[in-house]
Scaffold this motif. Structure first.
Motif: not given
Length: 114
Positions: A93-110
């Motif tokens: 799931a994370f691979e579908k939304v991640r930015e290259p080289g980042k392991n967290l999403i600081r701004r997200a909509r759930i």
């Protein structure tokens, strides 16, 4: 003869998000954004398998659409267990939304989706 003038104000409301996670909760025909995990981030759990999430905010079985607001990428997952975080995405799931080289999403909509 006097003329009366009417001043009509049009007010547009919105949500300014500078960080954290927002959730959209459907209320009839409108969507009302609500901050569910202020200052939180969507992170990677490191678990394998089909796209899924764990959450300390949403109950098991809840379907969520997670959108990375920095790149516009989104994925839909089912919460399959509890966690100490707002939302933890597994590897696929994370691979579908991640930015290259980042392991967290600081701004997200759930968004709850069914």
């Amino acid at each position: 003869m006097s003329f009366a003038k009417k001043l009509v104000l049009s007010v547009t409301t919105g949500t300014l998000v500078t960080g954290g996670v927002i959730a959209t909760v459907a209320t009839g025909n409108a969507s009302v954004p609500d901050v569910v995990c202020p200052g939180s981030t969507v992170t990677l759990s490191g678990e394998a398998g089909a796209p899924a999430a764990t959450s300390g905010t949403f109950p098991v079985g809840t379907k969520l659409k997670v959108t990375n607001l920095d790149n516009g990428q989104a994925t839909t997952v089912t919460v399959n267990g509890p966690s100490g975080s707002c939302v933890l995405l597994n590897n696929s799931a994370f691979e579908k939304v991640r930015e290259p080289g980042k392991n967290l999403i600081r701004r997200a909509r759930i968004e709850r989706v069914g």
